[in-house]
Design an enzyme around this catalytic site. Structure first.
Site, short mmCIF file in Angstrom:
data_model
loop_
_atom_site.label_atom_id
_atom_site.label_comp_id
_atom_site.label_asym_id
_atom_site.label_seq_id
_atom_site.Cartn_x
_atom_site.Cartn_y
_atom_site.Cartn_z
CB ALA A 1 -0.88 -0.02 1.25
N GLY B 1 0.46 -5.11 0.85
CA GLY B 1 -0.71 -5.03 -0.03
C GLY B 1 -0.42 -5.56 -1.42
CD GLU C 1 -2.92 -7.50 2.38
OE1 GLU C 1 -2.59 -6.31 2.23
OE2 GLU C 1 -3.70 -7.87 3.26
CD GLU D 1 1.29 -5.72 5.24
OE1 GLU D 1 2.19 -6.57 5.43
OE2 GLU D 1 0.55 -5.72 4.26
C1 3H9 Z 1 0.48 -2.27 3.41
O1 3H9 Z 1 0.68 -2.77 2.34
C2 3H9 Z 1 -0.84 -2.30 4.12
C3 3H9 Z 1 -1.80 -3.29 3.53
O2 3H9 Z 1 -1.62 -4.56 4.06
C4 3H9 Z 1 -3.22 -2.94 3.85
C5 3H9 Z 1 -3.80 -1.78 3.20
C6 3H9 Z 1 -5.28 -1.63 3.48
N1 3H9 Z 1 4.61 3.53 0.09
O3 3H9 Z 1 13.23 1.83 0.40
P1 3H9 Z 1 13.66 2.58 -0.81
C7 3H9 Z 1 9.35 4.98 -1.22
S1 3H9 Z 1 1.69 -1.42 4.22
C8 3H9 Z 1 5.08 4.75 -0.17
O4 3H9 Z 1 14.69 3.62 -0.65
P2 3H9 Z 1 14.80 0.17 -1.91
C9 3H9 Z 1 10.45 5.27 -0.21
O5 3H9 Z 1 9.99 6.13 0.80
C10 3H9 Z 1 3.04 -1.40 3.10
N2 3H9 Z 1 6.37 4.99 -0.48
O6 3H9 Z 1 14.08 1.59 -1.99
C11 3H9 Z 1 11.49 5.90 -1.09
O7 3H9 Z 1 11.11 7.25 -1.31
P3 3H9 Z 1 12.20 8.40 -1.47
C12 3H9 Z 1 3.78 -2.69 3.07
C13 3H9 Z 1 7.19 3.95 -0.53
O8 3H9 Z 1 15.04 -0.24 -3.29
C14 3H9 Z 1 11.35 5.14 -2.40
O9 3H9 Z 1 10.03 4.58 -2.39
N3 3H9 Z 1 4.97 -2.54 2.28
C15 3H9 Z 1 6.76 2.65 -0.26
O10 3H9 Z 1 15.92 0.21 -0.93
C16 3H9 Z 1 12.35 4.04 -2.58
O11 3H9 Z 1 12.33 3.21 -1.44
C17 3H9 Z 1 6.14 -2.15 2.80
O12 3H9 Z 1 6.24 -1.92 3.99
C18 3H9 Z 1 5.39 2.45 0.06
N4 3H9 Z 1 4.90 1.22 0.31
O13 3H9 Z 1 13.71 -0.80 -1.27
C19 3H9 Z 1 7.29 -2.05 1.85
N5 3H9 Z 1 7.81 1.80 -0.37
O14 3H9 Z 1 13.01 8.00 -2.64
C20 3H9 Z 1 8.04 -0.79 2.08
C21 3H9 Z 1 8.86 2.56 -0.71
O15 3H9 Z 1 11.37 9.61 -1.65
N6 3H9 Z 1 9.13 -0.61 1.15
N7 3H9 Z 1 8.50 3.85 -0.81
O16 3H9 Z 1 12.98 8.36 -0.19
C22 3H9 Z 1 10.29 -1.25 1.21
O17 3H9 Z 1 10.50 -2.12 2.02
C23 3H9 Z 1 11.35 -0.86 0.23
O18 3H9 Z 1 11.03 0.43 -0.23
C24 3H9 Z 1 11.55 -1.77 -0.99
C25 3H9 Z 1 12.56 -1.12 -1.95
C26 3H9 Z 1 12.08 -3.13 -0.51
C27 3H9 Z 1 10.26 -1.96 -1.72
#
Ligand code: 3H9
Length: 701
Positions: free
Chosen positions: A75, A114, A117, A137
């Protein structure tokens, strides 16, 4: 170039979602950089895409695929805490699952939260071998809120589901396939073509629409067996202490086993809403963004050239020097360690070997890995062995005269362009840099003990440090797996400077009426791994103490004089049994009562609230001064320091975030009250006064 026919079969649904046709297979491609988070626009596009494919009789199957580096990474976290936008993700996944045509998810990169999911609501899942998936999450203080807690157990069983949702860890595509999350692995780089081919097969074989919600075989056996969940809670009680989200995740998995699907979904929704609007998740989401913000330095752009670092020198083979060396060896860099005496060098190297061997024993490294790392380490008794190093980190005793002498020598030995760093915890980096003719190449790199384990690195910017040198140190920090925070020069930098007021108050509280175990209990219950007195016992009370100069003026000095020097002597602020379990000590209580009397202090009952406020609000106040002086770039950097270096509970977001959550006006009011009662140590910082009066927070600076 696209052919005219191909172009004609593509429809742009919105700026981030495109629908293409390959014969009877429709391909929905989402392209929303950087990580294809499921933002409102993506969700709208998906719903419209499925509506169109459902309505088109020529479409027999749908492939869901993402462009760029990854399948949906979850999400859009930045939407949480804001007014909800429809369609929400639970609605989207329902629409996908209800599609009358089979939907095939094609996974690459990281299918998280998400994102996973969404894939679980599809009828089939394919993945390239390098793909990873997981439910992170819980790390955001949440639970998978779009059906994940109900579908995952139906695919992998409750035991594995519990592990995945409460750890938040990622698993490989292969592991996901073995567990039943992924149906087939496809060749690396072959998406979406291999998924289209798979879709054709599904159509040709006229396979039924397989909905995860209908599966029962993996959960059936656990029905009516609450012990599975209770045992899991018990086994992880320590790890989950203080956190709300793990328990909520467990309850959802339990519901998946015991309730019909739709009822489970209702519970999941309700608990998700509770978490997402709660304080813990707000704190953990703050930390998520803070960890990414910390690398951004306003006056040093991302394209600042860095200096090549191919060889590292470390001065000092003690606990710090050894730990620091291990970081670089782990990253594959050769390290030369210099010590003054052969015994100390030998001891240092053998401690490193022992550390590696114990990691190998735990199965987290092979015997060859140990040898490979040891081969990267060279010991020397001569500073001139560092002449060809690109980075030299001094990690000797915390004494200005010794450090100055070393930097004077280093300046003569190190090659031009080499970076000279000091691992000082408190001392003035500018004064140290001034001993050299290259202060622009000098900075602080403050590691935290044990340096091979702790994630925090304070990079200390001297007044003359070159921007390229800072960019290099930050980049190296990342390379060795640290979270590097850029700080300015002052006594103790960010972390230790803020530790000081907490320590001061802990000691004063004890003389005024509390006992060390009262203070420790309050801070432990707040969420720290241990309180300051238990910590002192662990570190050793005699650090910086000597019998000759001891004046018996503090509890600590008296304890040292009585040879109660902490855990290592079996007694300190606490008594310790043979298992190192701490017990309050009557003797220490008497020492404290006597000292209070000697100092003319009338002891009084002190509330837990006062203990917490004095220890923690005084830190917030010091943090505000640090911000005011420009020692930290932003308040969230201070939070990162305390979470990663000092055990501040992540679900409280760091001291500055916590101060804001309490309310700066309230913190200010309590500080003023304590200032009036207890003295000028509590004088509020001008910044805190200003922000509180304007009703603003640190984050808005
Ligand atoms: C969820 O899904 C809830 C659901 O179950 C229910 C809903 C009803 N959203 O980490 P990076 C941005 S909760 C917004 O440096 P990497 C991040 O801030 C979500 N922004 O890259 C950064 O921005 P900036 C569950 C996001 O290659 C840029 O993208 N998912 C999100 O080292 C690059 O990120 C997670 O918790 C996001 N979801 O790693 C996954 N994700 O460049 C969270 C990233 O402006 N994300 N950004 O600083 C991660 O773990 C890592 O970003 C990922 C890539 C592994 C994907």
């Amino acid at each position: 170039m696209d052919t005219a026919a191909e172009a004609a079969s593509r429809t742009r649904i919105n700026p981030v979602v495109e629908l293409a046709r390959d014969g009877e297979v429709a391909v929905l491609t989402v392209d929303s950089p950087p990580v294809n988070a499921l933002s409102a626009q993506v969700r709208e596009g998906l719903v419209e895409g499925i509506r169109q494919t459902d309505a088109d009789p020529a479409v027999k199957a749908v492939v869901l695929h993402c462009a760029g580096r990854t399948f949906f990474a979850g999400a859009d976290i930045s939407e949480f805490g804001k007014p909800p936008k429809h369609p929400n993700l639970p609605e989207v996944v329902d629409i996908i699952e209800a599609s009358t045509k089979p939907v095939i998810a094609a996974l690459h990169g990281t299918a998280l939260g998400g994102g996973l999911e969404t894939a679980l609501a599809c009828h089939y899942r394919l993945a390239v071998p390098s793909a990873k998936c997981g439910f992170p999450e819980v790390k955001l203080g949440l639970l998978p809120g779009a059906g994940g807690t109900q579908r995952l157990p139906r695919l992998v069983g409750p035991e594995r589901a519990l592990d995945l949702v409460t750890s938040g860890s990622q698993i490989s595509a292969k592991a996901a396939q073995e567990m039943g999350i992924v149906d087939e692995l496809v060749e690396e780089g072959s998406l979406p073509a291999s998924a289209i081919a798979f879709a054709r097969k599904v159509v040709a074989e006229n396979r039924p629409l397989k909905k995860v919600r209908d599966l029962d075989d993996k959960i059936e056996a656990a029905r009516g067996r609450p012990e599975i969940f209770d045992d899991f809670r018990k086994a992880n009680a320590r790890k989950f202490r203080g956190f709300q989200a793990p328990e909520y995740n467990i309850r959802c998995v339990e519901a998946a086993v015991n309730l019909p699907f739709d009822e489970g979904i209702r519970l999941e929704r309700q608990l998700f809403q509770e978490l997402v609007s709660g304080e813990q998740s707000a704190a953990q989401r703050h930390v998520f963004f803070a960890e990414r913000q910390v690398w951004k330095i306003p006056d040093i752009s991302d394209d600042t050239p860095t200096l090549p670092v191919k060889k590292v020198g470390i001065i000092g083979a003690g606990t710090m020097g050894g730990g620091i060396s291990m970081n670089f060896a782990n990253a594959g860099l050769p390290v030369t360690i210099v010590e003054a005496k052969p015994e100390a060098l030998e001891r240092g190297l053998s401690v490193i070997r022992r550390n590696y061997e114990s990691t190998a024993k735990k199965g987290r490294m092979t015997a060859e890995d140990v040898e490979r790392r040891m081969e990267l380490l060279t010991g020397s008794l001569d500073l001139s062995a560092l002449a060809d190093c690109d980075l030299i980190i001094e990690a000797v005793f915390e004494n200005m005269a010794i450090k100055k002498e070393i930097f004077t020598k280093l300046d003569a030995i190190a090659k031009p362009g080499a970076i000279l760093a000091t691992n000082t915890s408190y001392l003035n980096v500018n004064e140290i840099a001034a001993m050299t003719k290259r202060p622009e190449h000098v900075l602080g790199m403050h590691f935290f003990s044990p340096a091979n384990v702790m994630r925090l690195l304070e990079v200390v910017r001297g007044e003359k440090t070159d921007k390229r040198v800072i960019a290099t140190a930050m980049q190296l920090g990342r390379k060795i797996g640290k979270i590097a925070v850029l700080v300015g020069v002052c006594h103790g930098f960010v972390g230790n400077r803020m530790l000081e007021p907490r320590q001061r108050e802990a000691n004063r509280l004890v003389l005024e009426g509390a006992m060390p175990w009262d203070v420790d209990r309050v801070l432990y219950d707040f969420g720290f791994p241990m309180g300051p007195f238990a910590m002192a016992d662990l570190a050793g009370l005699d650090i910086g103490w000597s019998r000759e100069t001891s004046k018996g003026e503090t509890v600590r000095e008296i304890l040292c004089e009585q040879d109660r020097r902490g855990q290592k002597t079996g007694a300190g602020f606490y008594d310790y049994d043979e298992n190192r379990k701490a017990k309050p000590s009557g003797l220490v209580e008497q020492i404290i009562l006597d000292l209070s009397a000697k100092k003319g202090i009338t002891r009084r009952a002190i509330s837990d609230q006062e203990i917490l406020e004095r220890c923690v609000y005084s830190m917030v106040n010091e943090g505000a001064k640090i911000l005011e002086e420009g020692i930290a770039i932003r308040s969230s950097d201070i939070d990162i320091v305390w979470i990663n270096g000092y055990g501040w509970p992540v679900y409280r977001g760091g001291p500055m975030f916590y101060g804001e959550q309490v309310g700066l006006a309230k913190v200010l009011e309590r500080l003023r009250d304590y200032e009036a009662k207890l003295g000028p140590e509590f004088k509020p910082s001008a910044l805190l006064e200003r922000l509180a009066s304007e009703g603003r927070g640190f984050r808005e600076l």
